[in-house]
Scaffold this motif. Sequence first.
Motif, PDB file in Angstrom:
ATOM      1  N   VAL A  67       0.837  -1.212   0.000  1.00 30.07           N
ATOM      2  CA  VAL A  67       0.000   0.000   0.000  1.00 30.07           C
ATOM      3  C   VAL A  67       0.864   1.252   0.000  1.00 30.07           C
ATOM      4  CG1 VAL A  67      -1.660   1.324   1.356  1.00 30.07           C
ATOM      5  CG2 VAL A  67      -1.956  -1.150   1.106  1.00 30.07           C
ATOM      6  N   ILE A  68       1.953   1.231   0.764  1.00 28.53           N
ATOM      7  CA  ILE A  68       2.833   2.404   0.826  1.00 28.53           C
ATOM      8  C   ILE A  68       3.559   2.632  -0.492  1.00 28.53           C
ATOM      9  CG2 ILE A  68       4.931   3.329   1.912  1.00 28.53           C
ATOM     10  CD1 ILE A  68       4.062   1.997   4.499  1.00 28.53           C
ATOM     11  N   SER A  69       4.002   1.550  -1.142  1.00 28.28           N
ATOM     12  CA  SER A  69       4.875   1.676  -2.320  1.00 28.28           C
ATOM     13  C   SER A  69       4.125   1.900  -3.622  1.00 28.28           C
ATOM     14  CB  SER A  69       5.747   0.427  -2.445  1.00 28.28           C
ATOM     15  OG  SER A  69       4.949  -0.736  -2.639  1.00 28.28           O
ATOM     16  N   ASP A  70       2.861   1.498  -3.699  1.00 22.38           N
ATOM     17  CA  ASP A  70       2.109   1.601  -4.955  1.00 22.38           C
ATOM     18  C   ASP A  70       1.165   2.806  -4.906  1.00 22.38           C
ATOM     19  OD1 ASP A  70       0.606   1.300  -7.252  1.00 22.38           O
ATOM     20  OD2 ASP A  70       0.490  -0.876  -7.081  1.00 22.38           O
ATOM     21  N   PRO A  71       1.391   3.825  -5.747  1.00 20.15           N
ATOM     22  CA  PRO A  71       0.517   5.018  -5.755  1.00 20.15           C
ATOM     23  C   PRO A  71      -0.936   4.694  -6.088  1.00 20.15           C
ATOM     24  CG  PRO A  71       2.558   5.443  -6.951  1.00 20.15           C
ATOM     25  CD  PRO A  71       2.524   3.974  -6.670  1.00 20.15           C
ATOM     26  N   HIS A  72      -1.161   3.594  -6.851  1.00 24.74           N
ATOM     27  CA  HIS A  72      -2.530   3.227  -7.203  1.00 24.74           C
ATOM     28  C   HIS A  72      -3.343   2.780  -5.986  1.00 24.74           C
ATOM     29  CE1 HIS A  72      -0.394   2.787 -11.114  1.00 24.74           C
ATOM     30  NE2 HIS A  72      -1.520   3.299 -11.581  1.00 24.74           N
ATOM     31  N   LEU A  73      -2.654   2.440  -4.912  1.00 21.86           N
ATOM     32  CA  LEU A  73      -3.335   1.977  -3.710  1.00 21.86           C
ATOM     33  C   LEU A  73      -3.474   3.074  -2.662  1.00 21.86           C
ATOM     34  CD1 LEU A  73      -1.752  -1.573  -3.234  1.00 21.86           C
ATOM     35  CD2 LEU A  73      -3.792  -0.918  -4.523  1.00 21.86           C
ATOM     36  N   HIS A  74      -3.155   4.294  -3.039  1.00 19.29           N
ATOM     37  CA  HIS A  74      -3.295   5.410  -2.110  1.00 19.29           C
ATOM     38  C   HIS A  74      -4.733   5.921  -2.140  1.00 19.29           C
ATOM     39  CE1 HIS A  74       1.322   6.338  -2.211  1.00 19.29           C
ATOM     40  NE2 HIS A  74       1.014   5.164  -1.689  1.00 19.29           N
ATOM     41  N   THR A  75      -5.636   5.056  -1.715  1.00 26.65           N
ATOM     42  CA  THR A  75      -7.062   5.357  -1.669  1.00 26.65           C
ATOM     43  C   THR A  75      -7.572   5.067  -0.264  1.00 26.65           C
ATOM     44  OG1 THR A  75      -7.687   3.118  -2.344  1.00 26.65           O
ATOM     45  CG2 THR A  75      -7.317   4.732  -4.113  1.00 26.65           C
ATOM     46  N   PRO A  76      -8.754   5.582   0.098  1.00 26.35           N
ATOM     47  CA  PRO A  76      -9.273   5.336   1.450  1.00 26.35           C
ATOM     48  C   PRO A  76      -9.368   3.862   1.819  1.00 26.35           C
ATOM     49  CG  PRO A  76     -10.512   7.090   0.414  1.00 26.35           C
ATOM     50  CD  PRO A  76      -9.589   6.551  -0.637  1.00 26.35           C
ATOM     51  N   MET A  77      -9.824   3.019   0.870  1.00 25.00           N
ATOM     52  CA  MET A  77      -9.995   1.606   1.188  1.00 25.00           C
ATOM     53  C   MET A  77      -8.677   0.961   1.617  1.00 25.00           C
ATOM     54  SD  MET A  77     -11.578  -1.516  -1.103  1.00 25.00           S
ATOM     55  CE  MET A  77     -10.251  -1.545  -2.317  1.00 25.00           C
ATOM     56  N   TYR A  78      -7.615   1.232   0.879  1.00 23.82           N
ATOM     57  CA  TYR A  78      -6.320   0.626   1.197  1.00 23.82           C
ATOM     58  C   TYR A  78      -5.633   1.347   2.357  1.00 23.82           C
ATOM     59  CZ  TYR A  78      -7.110  -1.942  -3.074  1.00 23.82           C
ATOM     60  OH  TYR A  78      -7.660  -2.768  -4.027  1.00 23.82           O
ATOM     61  N   PHE A  79      -5.988   2.590   2.577  1.00 19.02           N
ATOM     62  CA  PHE A  79      -5.508   3.304   3.766  1.00 19.02           C
ATOM     63  C   PHE A  79      -6.021   2.608   5.027  1.00 19.02           C
ATOM     64  CE2 PHE A  79      -6.375   6.657   6.985  1.00 19.02           C
ATOM     65  CZ  PHE A  79      -5.068   7.071   7.219  1.00 19.02           C
ATOM     66  N   PHE A  80      -7.318   2.269   5.028  1.00 20.97           N
ATOM     67  CA  PHE A  80      -7.884   1.533   6.160  1.00 20.97           C
ATOM     68  C   PHE A  80      -7.300   0.122   6.245  1.00 20.97           C
ATOM     69  CE2 PHE A  80     -11.717   4.403   5.393  1.00 20.97           C
ATOM     70  CZ  PHE A  80     -11.405   5.239   6.447  1.00 20.97           C
ATOM     71  N   LEU A  81      -7.110  -0.507   5.088  1.00 24.75           N
ATOM     72  CA  LEU A  81      -6.573  -1.868   5.068  1.00 24.75           C
ATOM     73  C   LEU A  81      -5.170  -1.930   5.676  1.00 24.75           C
ATOM     74  CD1 LEU A  81      -6.631  -4.833   4.255  1.00 24.75           C
ATOM     75  CD2 LEU A  81      -5.900  -4.154   1.954  1.00 24.75           C
ATOM     76  N   SER A  82      -4.328  -0.947   5.377  1.00 26.64           N
ATOM     77  CA  SER A  82      -2.971  -0.939   5.928  1.00 26.64           C
ATOM     78  C   SER A  82      -2.998  -0.798   7.450  1.00 26.64           C
ATOM     79  CB  SER A  82      -2.150   0.191   5.300  1.00 26.64           C
ATOM     80  OG  SER A  82      -2.707   1.463   5.593  1.00 26.64           O
ATOM     81  N   HIS A  83      -3.920   0.005   7.957  1.00 28.37           N
ATOM     82  CA  HIS A  83      -4.044   0.144   9.415  1.00 28.37           C
ATOM     83  C   HIS A  83      -4.643  -1.118  10.042  1.00 28.37           C
ATOM     84  CE1 HIS A  83      -3.366   4.395   8.531  1.00 28.37           C
ATOM     85  NE2 HIS A  83      -3.075   4.539   9.798  1.00 28.37           N
ATOM     86  N   LEU A  84      -5.524  -1.787   9.314  1.00 34.24           N
ATOM     87  CA  LEU A  84      -6.052  -3.067   9.793  1.00 34.24           C
ATOM     88  C   LEU A  84      -4.924  -4.095   9.897  1.00 34.24           C
ATOM     89  CD1 LEU A  84      -8.618  -4.747  10.512  1.00 34.24           C
ATOM     90  CD2 LEU A  84      -8.696  -5.400   8.090  1.00 34.24           C
ATOM     91  N   SER A  85      -4.043  -4.120   8.909  1.00 33.17           N
ATOM     92  CA  SER A  85      -2.900  -5.043   8.926  1.00 33.17           C
ATOM     93  C   SER A  85      -1.955  -4.726  10.075  1.00 33.17           C
ATOM     94  CB  SER A  85      -2.150  -4.975   7.596  1.00 33.17           C
ATOM     95  OG  SER A  85      -2.943  -5.458   6.536  1.00 33.17           O
ATOM     96  N   LEU A  86      -1.745  -3.435  10.327  1.00 28.97           N
ATOM     97  CA  LEU A  86      -0.898  -3.045  11.462  1.00 28.97           C
ATOM     98  C   LEU A  86      -1.517  -3.503  12.777  1.00 28.97           C
ATOM     99  CD1 LEU A  86       1.574  -1.545  12.534  1.00 28.97           C
ATOM    100  CD2 LEU A  86       0.227   0.570  12.509  1.00 28.97           C
TER     101      LEU A  86
END
Length: 310
Positions: A49-68
């Motif tokens: 999510v951090i490395s791919d600009p295409h994933l800089h969206t709200p859905m993946y923002f929440f997903l990265s925090h869920l993974s953390l």
Amino acid sequence: MDPRNHTDVSEFLLLGLTQDPELQPLLFGVFLSLYLVTILGNLLIILAVISDPHLHTPMYFFLSHLSLGDICLSTTTIPKMLVNIQAQNQHISYTGCLTQICFVLVFIGLESCLLAAMAYDRYVAICHPLMYTVIMNPRLCVQLILLSLLLSIVDTLLHSLMVLRLSFCTNREVPYFFCELAQVIKLACSDTLINNFVIFVMFSLFVGVFSGIIYSYAQIVSSVLRMPSAGGRYKAFSTCGSHLSVVSLFYATGVSVYINSAVAGSSRKAAAASVMYTVVPQMMNPFIYSLRNRDMKGAFRKLIRRIPLL
């Protein structure tokens, strides 16, 4: 038996999943593998999510925090279990037990709230697509993360303060492999009515959160079924499929544990069931999102291609 004040409590005994010494090495290997898979899988999602600009969206923002949050929850419970098995010592200090309770409550509460935020994100994306970028702006996303964390911390503080007032007898055997709030409260000699009332109130609030998720998906299904294009319906369902699978896994395992704990007479069965909501969902989430999501697959491939260049 006279109850003793909590200041006299030095430690608890975590009975774990089995007392059989022959099974301890197998148990150590299994849980070490589960822990490493959980850490690696969720860390890959965060890096993707951090490395791919295409994933800089709200859905993946929440997903990265869920993974953390999944990494933190697994780290709260499994390493202590592995250390106990390796040292052949199942004791945990009173402070360590209370600390473990706090962190488990924080990260489970955070995961529940994040799943609700992700459901709201999908609701806006499908039911109000033209207003999506306006509603799900970066400020709102950060506010939802902070609100989720605040609710989890407040919930944890209330339970922790209630536990601090309890007195414990000589029986301090926790039937789980970690200090679980309800099991620790059962060991108290003093009145636990207030503790159980707080648990009921907070449980009701999180039932409300789950109801919000159900309402969001009811609206999503209604909107999708009204779409004239079969391709549009398939795309809409596919974008929600991963999240709905994670929600189902998280809540189904959590509810099954408490039903099993209340109905089953065997504490061993309850201990085994506890694995289902503190270990399994955190390990499975990365697989669910990577296997069912084309964007995540592409991000993983890009991330893997960069590894030899590091």
